[in-house]
Design an enzyme around this catalytic site. Sequence first.
Site, PDB file in Angstrom:
ATOM      1  CB  CYS A  32       1.080 -33.814  -3.623  1.00  0.00           C
ATOM      2  SG  CYS A  32       1.553 -34.556  -2.042  1.00  0.00           S
TER       3      CYS A  32
ATOM      4  CB  CYS B  81       5.228 -31.982  -0.509  1.00  0.00           C
ATOM      5  SG  CYS B  81       5.293 -33.710  -1.013  1.00  0.00           S
TER       6      CYS B  81
ATOM      7  CG  ASP C  13      -6.541  11.913  -8.255  1.00  0.00           C
ATOM      8  OD1 ASP C  13      -7.126  12.853  -7.698  1.00  0.00           O
ATOM      9  OD2 ASP C  13      -5.445  12.025  -8.837  1.00  0.00           O
TER      10      ASP C  13
ATOM     11  CG  ASP D  67      -1.371  10.618 -10.315  1.00  0.00           C
ATOM     12  OD1 ASP D  67      -2.255  11.093  -9.561  1.00  0.00           O
ATOM     13  OD2 ASP D  67      -0.701  11.293 -11.096  1.00  0.00           O
TER      14      ASP D  67
ATOM     15  CG  ASP E 131      -4.549  10.147  -5.389  1.00  0.00           C
ATOM     16  OD1 ASP E 131      -5.534  10.815  -5.048  1.00  0.00           O
ATOM     17  OD2 ASP E 131      -3.922  10.336  -6.447  1.00  0.00           O
TER      18      ASP E 131
END
Length: 748
Positions: A26, A29, A428, A630, A634
């Site tokens: 649980c 724990c 972009d 990409d 950026d």
Amino acid sequence: MNTLTQPKTPEIALQQFSFTVEGMTCASCVARVEKALKKLSGVQEATVNLATETATVQSIDGGVTPEQLIAAVQKIGYHAALSTDTVVNDGNVQSDSEWLKVMWGMALSLPLIAPMLLSVFGIHWMLSGWIQWLLATVVQFWLGARFYRSGWKALAARAGNMDLLVALGTSAGYGLSVYQLFHANTGMPHLYFEASAVVITLVLLGKWLETRAKRQTTSAIRALQALKPEFARVRRAGIEQDIGIAHVRLGDLVVVRAGERVAVDGVIKEGSSHVDESFMTGESLPVAKEIGDQVIGGSINSDGLLLVETTAMATESTLAKIIRLVENAQAAKAPIQRLVDKVSEVFVPVVIVIALATFIAWWVISSDVQLAIINAVAVLVIACPCALGLATPTAIMAGTGIGAQYGILIKDAEALETAHRVTMVAFDKTGTLTEGKPKIVGLHAINGDDHALLHLAASLQTGSEHPLARAVIDKAQELAIDISLVTDIKALAGRGITGRMGQVSLYLGNSRLMQELGIDTTAVTTTTQQWIQQGRTISWLACIESSSAVLVGGFAFGDQIKASAQRAVQQLQTMGIKTALITGDNVASATVVAHELGIDCMMADVLPADKASIVNAFKAEGYVVAMVGDGINDAPALATADVGIAMSTGTDVAMHTAGITLMHGDPARVADALDISRRTYNKIRQNLFWAFIYNLIGIPLAAMGLLNPIIAGAAMAFSSVSVVSNALLLRRWRPVSQRSSVKNVVNT
């Protein structure tokens, strides 16, 4: 006056360990294991995932050893083992063992509960007390031994867990029944053996169902691992041999026959074929591959024989990196989990106090010790910290898993949780909304000889890797134009390129370069104005011979908008998200793209550092911003945004900076990524709501004597199952593009 320079704080080198932790039941724990790990000197952060039964520890390099981490976990009663490989066990053997115990529990408990079931039909029958005691004892101390072991370890560590509650509750009911049986003077005493036995059986059944459901949440990892070839057919010194994938070296030539999986990431040296890369790109049709093309390990060679030169080791292959990304995301904790962790730390002690108070109150009010014990048992049995512990990680695992299947790689849980709040997506342009591969869309020779103009430009650009140079050379090859030798080639930063062809100096570049050379470009003003209005990038070619500069002509370059870009913008706007274009390109080019795609706002001529400033400005206006890019330029904006989304077709820097990576570079996946986040966060909220509300309602009802222990046990056993099952509904998710209409994307 001397100025004192503050010494730089040295960067702390960190190391990361991952290992399995068995025996957790649980959220309590989880909190115990994390606390034990964080106590160790040198540990910076420790994260434990109940659903995957794994722990991830970040420590100062050399500050702690794996043996110390494992010892700390084992000291508090759990079993730990260092993870040496990315293997997900489907748990079939464990599941079979648990099911066998459930069957034994049902078989032994059925005779105990039969009188209750038969009484509904007017049949009065009951086993003798001693036979009931015998059956219940087997269930209590054989099948229920796991609860005693785990509960004792929790007590030894001065903590509590779900197993301790089950052990205390069933022991109280069993003990009361034994007392009644041994002290009965005449007749059949009132016994509660069936309650204890059935509760243990129901809890075991619940754990078995939970294990099966949790196993389904790791299906994405297992599916990805199934794509990893175990062997490769390597050609060394002209001899082919099958070797383990781990032994393939960089530069090895790997033979891939038709119908086989490509064993490694590499470059095709011989042969041509069609390769199915759908697991990576989502593209259902095989892609044509020829000599010089890249192939990805795990893809399927459809029809030809390929000889592939290895470019990445097995552990650093694209597929291996994807698996690590998904594993890390599934093992991570969402920020919302911190609230659950705080509640879990005190949950079990509070429940025990409530059960004790229930016993005392009912004993005082009713003077019936048996009734007081039964109601206290119901409180102990119905409490379920297990559902709290599973609510968040199972939803995250399901969400990141289904995302990975559709080429959306979510790096961490925080990115997944934040993405659901995004109100602005900034794109972009080049390589993100456009193909990033400019082509010649117009050329104008002053003397009308376009062939000669292209011949000179292509000869000058030979050997250059600049995108515009590649476009010139591609156009020359398309028209079968010969290339001449050009010497003294030199790049002119920010302006263009120059070289010599015989006695003639060639200059190819922008308007700034022409101005420096004193060359008038007004002769093609009409053509130039059309190009500018169309948002084209323009380059000029000039010749200088005997100190006389002559304009030869000009080129217009265009970058094609991606086929899915317009759909991507429309999907986001349908979801109520504003869109922006932030680009370093000229205003005319950016305006054309923004207008064609219907983007809400546009900023052009933006330097890389200024992109981050614009993102900050959006955030200051109250927007939750996702940046999509990409390139290296950026990276600052991706890091500044609330959520960075990178295209896998771009640079590694962008992908490392972003929290989400889109395979195949499809901008339409942006809406899909945000949609997954929204739906996953919804599941987290639903799970936490039901987990909390279940306990808030169930515990008081049990304390008021309105719940039989058997009903309480059944409810407790199935609460965690319902949480996991709810999370698994995410597996039905499909990309927006595959639904009947973008209107299906709802702001839920």
